[in-house]
Write a protein that holds these residues in place. Structure first.
Motif: not given
Length: 176
Positions: A8-9, A56-58, A119-122, A126-128
């Motif tokens: 969630r963002h 922004e935080l995810v 970690a990869r999913a986070l 965010l980067m996308s």
């Protein structure tokens, strides 16, 4: 990866109620990293970073438990992010517009949940969503696990940086 993982963002305002949990995860993830990684310093860091435009935080949750997060913000024209960067760096590398570079400040996963792809999913989530020309982050050279992960995700080391704050380590500057 865990099938019940939810990402969630959050804006800074939305994340205010999570600060205690964010600090807990920070302390858990850095449990063996020395006295620099303490609650008081990290609360100050969050207080300084969260008001920045575009912060922004995810967050990653599993069964309603916060297990990790990533956050960052675009670098403003008057940023101090690059203070302490060691030469050589390409001409203009540290010039910012507020839209040029997104700085990833933290990517943390509770130790009990590490090495499960969280970690990869986070990172990817965010980067996308970012529209800046590039992204940057700092990683300690002795953090081989994080370095290898970032390199496998396409990040490249371009310089070293030693912040001016007391007890600061020298970091590798990565860009993507």
């Amino acid at each position: 990866m865990h099938e019940d993982l939810r990402l969630r963002h959050y804006t800074a305002e939305e994340a205010q109620g999570l600060v205690d949990q964010l600090v807990d995860i920070y302390l858990d993830a850095h449990a063996n990293d020395g006295p620099l990684y303490n609650a008081e310093r990290y609360r100050k860091q969050l207080a300084a970073h969260m008001p920045r435009p575009g912060w922004e935080l995810v967050a990653a949750t599993v069964d309603d438990e916060l297990v990790g997060y990533i956050y960052g913000f675009p670098l403003a024209p008057d940023t101090r992010w690059w203070d302490g960067i060691e030469e050589p760096v390409p001409a203009g590398f540290t010039e910012e517009t507020g839209r040029r570079t997104f700085a990833v400040s933290e990517l943390l996963v509770r130790r009990a949940w590490q090495r499960r792809g969280i970690a990869r999913a986070l990172h990817d989530e965010l980067m996308s969503s970012r529209t800046e020309e590039r992204a940057t982050l700092l990683v300690r050279p002795d953090n081989a696990i994080a370095r290898r992960a970032y390199e496998s995700w396409g990040w490249q080391c371009v310089a070293q940086l030693k912040p001016a704050w007391e007890g600061a380590p020298t970091f590798m500057v990565l860009v993507s």
